[in-house]
Design a protein around this motif. Structure first.
Motif, short mmCIF file in Angstrom:
data_model
loop_
_atom_site.label_atom_id
_atom_site.label_comp_id
_atom_site.label_asym_id
_atom_site.label_seq_id
_atom_site.Cartn_x
_atom_site.Cartn_y
_atom_site.Cartn_z
N ARG A 2 29.13 38.03 35.95
CA ARG A 2 28.95 37.42 37.28
C ARG A 2 27.70 37.98 37.96
N PHE A 3 27.46 39.27 37.81
CA PHE A 3 26.25 39.86 38.37
C PHE A 3 25.01 39.26 37.72
N CYS A 4 25.01 39.16 36.40
CA CYS A 4 23.84 38.61 35.71
C CYS A 4 23.56 37.17 36.13
N THR A 5 24.61 36.41 36.34
CA THR A 5 24.43 35.04 36.81
C THR A 5 23.83 35.03 38.22
N ALA A 6 24.29 35.95 39.06
CA ALA A 6 23.80 36.00 40.44
C ALA A 6 22.33 36.39 40.52
N VAL A 7 21.87 37.26 39.60
CA VAL A 7 20.47 37.71 39.67
C VAL A 7 19.53 36.83 38.86
N SER A 8 20.08 35.82 38.20
CA SER A 8 19.24 34.86 37.47
C SER A 8 18.69 33.84 38.46
N THR A 9 17.70 34.27 39.19
CA THR A 9 17.14 33.46 40.26
C THR A 9 15.67 33.80 40.43
N PRO A 10 14.83 32.82 40.78
CA PRO A 10 13.40 33.10 40.96
C PRO A 10 13.11 34.11 42.06
N ALA A 36 23.91 44.27 42.93
CA ALA A 36 24.72 45.08 42.01
C ALA A 36 25.91 45.69 42.74
N ALA A 37 25.68 46.26 43.91
CA ALA A 37 26.76 46.88 44.68
C ALA A 37 27.80 45.83 45.08
N ARG A 38 27.32 44.64 45.43
CA ARG A 38 28.22 43.56 45.83
C ARG A 38 29.16 43.15 44.69
N HIS A 39 28.69 43.34 43.44
CA HIS A 39 29.50 42.95 42.28
C HIS A 39 30.19 44.15 41.61
N GLY A 40 30.19 45.29 42.31
CA GLY A 40 30.88 46.47 41.78
C GLY A 40 30.08 47.25 40.77
N GLY A 41 28.78 47.04 40.72
CA GLY A 41 27.95 47.74 39.76
C GLY A 41 27.49 49.10 40.27
N ASP A 86 4.60 47.39 36.71
CA ASP A 86 5.18 48.69 36.36
C ASP A 86 6.70 48.54 36.38
N TRP A 87 7.24 47.90 35.34
CA TRP A 87 8.65 47.53 35.31
C TRP A 87 9.56 48.76 35.38
N LEU A 88 10.65 48.61 36.11
CA LEU A 88 11.69 49.64 36.18
C LEU A 88 12.79 49.30 35.18
N HIS A 89 13.07 50.23 34.29
CA HIS A 89 14.08 50.04 33.25
C HIS A 89 15.41 50.56 33.79
N THR A 90 16.34 49.64 34.01
CA THR A 90 17.58 50.00 34.70
C THR A 90 18.79 49.81 33.80
N ILE A 91 19.82 50.63 34.07
CA ILE A 91 21.15 50.43 33.50
C ILE A 91 22.13 50.39 34.66
N THR A 92 22.96 49.34 34.70
CA THR A 92 23.97 49.19 35.75
C THR A 92 25.32 49.04 35.06
N LEU A 93 26.31 49.81 35.51
CA LEU A 93 27.61 49.87 34.86
C LEU A 93 28.66 49.11 35.65
N PHE A 94 29.61 48.50 34.90
CA PHE A 94 30.67 47.70 35.52
C PHE A 94 32.01 48.03 34.86
N GLU A 95 33.08 47.91 35.66
CA GLU A 95 34.42 48.19 35.13
C GLU A 95 34.92 47.06 34.24
N SER A 96 34.51 45.81 34.51
CA SER A 96 34.93 44.69 33.68
C SER A 96 33.69 43.93 33.19
N TYR A 97 33.81 43.35 31.99
CA TYR A 97 32.67 42.59 31.46
C TYR A 97 32.47 41.30 32.26
N SER A 154 23.38 41.87 28.95
CA SER A 154 24.69 42.48 29.19
C SER A 154 25.35 42.78 27.85
N VAL A 155 25.97 43.95 27.74
CA VAL A 155 26.74 44.31 26.55
C VAL A 155 28.06 44.94 27.00
#
Length: 456
Positions: A236-244, A292-297, A220-231, A253-254
């Motif tokens: 950096r957040f996406c790299t951090a969560v790319s983990t098993p 996300a919070a750790r990366h300012g999201g 039951d996937w959760l569809h999330t949007i997380t916002l950042f001040e800088s791309y 990311s856009v």
């Protein structure tokens, strides 16, 4: 232009009992795909029209059509939902377009696998396997329209690739059933590694009629949007969560330039923030939020599919992959796109420098996925189109920084991908399409073989 040497009315008459179209606007409509994403292809392919459209309803119909095409020696192009971006189903030399969308039966759903006919819409297939408590491993962002045969014949990766890899990864596709184009067509069953002989071959070397795909238990996937001040922070957040350790089905990311194309999201994606769209398992959402919070999201949305539907909101995958390009083009046709694979380890500082260099000429979009067990980063940036020369200059700049480019402005398999001839696919074409009638003009290696210029 119609081939004046062929009596198409007589040809259609020999298909008595199989629906055909020999005139009218549908000839042009079913000779097109989403290659209009590319101004280069749009101009190149604008006059390519079939002489006849045919709609098989069974594998026996497919064999009858293949036999007739072989005897008459006319080109045959296979079409699914027409959502491909590279002219895969555009008939470069006219002839017959075989629309597979009536060949759509879900043959069997077992524990861990499904057998399905090639013309099934992926959205309907996903609903069927969901009813059994299972999920497809991956699908394109256009799943509501795309067919499963078209995805396998023309696709590379998709929604789900962060979890399950690309289509070529072992056991994602278990088997493919193929009809040959001969006076007496045969059926060939490909299993295991042999499926690569027809996977991503644009329907140039066999007619896919059935597929066997691996399934996994549904989430039951959760569809999330997380916002950042800088791309850069978003990357950096996406790299951090790319983990098993985190169970994800989508990670996209856009940059903020995309926000006007998603006006229906309102404050969920405001104009002054960059966004990460994701599908996260409920078991991983707490760890996701902590990172996300750790990366300012800042989280602006977190809903399951049922809640999204109640609120009239799109699923996260319709804000990912080439749906981003589609949304932009609905607003402004000046845009086109590129496809790149970043070298690993992913250099975020290089991406930030390139963003400064190109300014508003490029809006950045990255997909995070796995390929052959390794995490990879793919770029699908929007490019403000001016000329073909500038488009290729941008590609050369990416390549000078070690990025592999996949050219979305060409129709041939090899030139749009890894720039290499696949000899196994050519060998299979010799077997399954000895007269070279399937989708001519799309397999450069076959054209070179016919011209006697292909090296062994």
């Amino acid at each position: 232009m119609r081939d004046s040497h062929i009596d198409w009315d007589r040809f259609a008459g020999e298909l008595n009992g199989i629906r055909t179209i020999t005139s009218g606007g549908q000839l042009r409509g079913r000779s097109r795909d989403f290659s209009w994403y590319s101004p280069i292809l749009n101009e190149q392919l604008k006059d390519c029209v079939a002489d006849l459209i045919v709609f098989p309803r069974s594998e026996d119909d497919v064999k009858r059509i293949a036999a007739l095409v072989s005897r008459w020696r006319v080109p045959l192009t296979i079409r699914g939902g027409g959502t491909g971006n590279y002219g895969q189903c555009v008939p470069l030399q006219g002839g017959v377009v075989m629309d597979m969308t009536d060949l759509k039966q879900v043959v069997e759903i077992g524990q861990g696998s499904v057998r399905v006919e090639a013309g099934a819409r992926i959205g309907e297939l996903q609903s069927a396997v969901r009813a059994s408590g299972q999920d497809l491993l991956m699908f394109p962002s256009t799943l509501r329209v795309a067919t499963i045969g078209g995805f396998i014949a023309g696709g590379y990766a998709g929604v789900g690739s962060i979890r399950h890899g690309i289509l070529k990864d072992r056991d994602n596709v278990r088997g493919i059933r193929v009809v040959t184009v001969e006076d007496v067509p045969r059926v060939i069953e490909l299993q295991g590694a042999d499926i690569q002989k027809v996977h991503h071959a644009f329907g140039t070397n066999g007619i896919i009629t059935q597929l066997e795909l691996t399934l996994k238990p549904a989430q039951d996937w959760l569809h999330t949007i997380t916002l950042f001040e800088s791309y850069g922070d978003a990357l950096r957040f996406c790299t951090a969560v790319s983990t098993p350790e985190l169970d994800l089905y989508l990670l996209t990311s856009v940059e903020r330039g995309f926000a006007p194309f998603y006006a229906h999201l309102g404050e969920r994606f405001p104009h002054d923030r960059h966004a990460v769209f994701a599908m996260v398992s409920p078991q991983s959402i707490d760890a996701w939020r902590e990172l996300a919070a750790r990366h300012g999201g800042v989280e602006s949305q977190c809903m399951n599919a049922h809640a999204l539907e109640e609120h009239g909101l799109p699923p996260a995958y319709e804000c990912a992959y080439n749906h981003t390009t589609l949304q932009a083009l609905k607003t402004d046709r000046q845009w086109t796109y590129l496809q790149i694979a970043h070298p690993q380890p992913f250099d975020i500082e290089l991406s930030e420098r390139l963003a400064q260099e190109f300014g508003d000429e490029i809006y950045w979009h990255h997909e995070f996925a796995r390929q052959f067990g390794e995490y990879r980063v793919f770029g699908i940036p929007l490019v403000r189109y001016t000329t073909a020369e500038r488009q290729y200059e941008i590609m050369r700049i990416f390549e000078s920084h070690g990025c592999a480019t996949f050219d979305p402005h060409v129709v041939t398999i090899e030139d749009g991908g890894m720039k290499e001839i696949d000899h196994a696919q050519i060998d299979f074409k010799r077997l399954a399409d000895p007269h070279g009638l399937l989708n001519p003009g799309k397999m450069r290696g076959w054209e070179e073989l016919a011209a006697g210029t292909l090296a062994d």
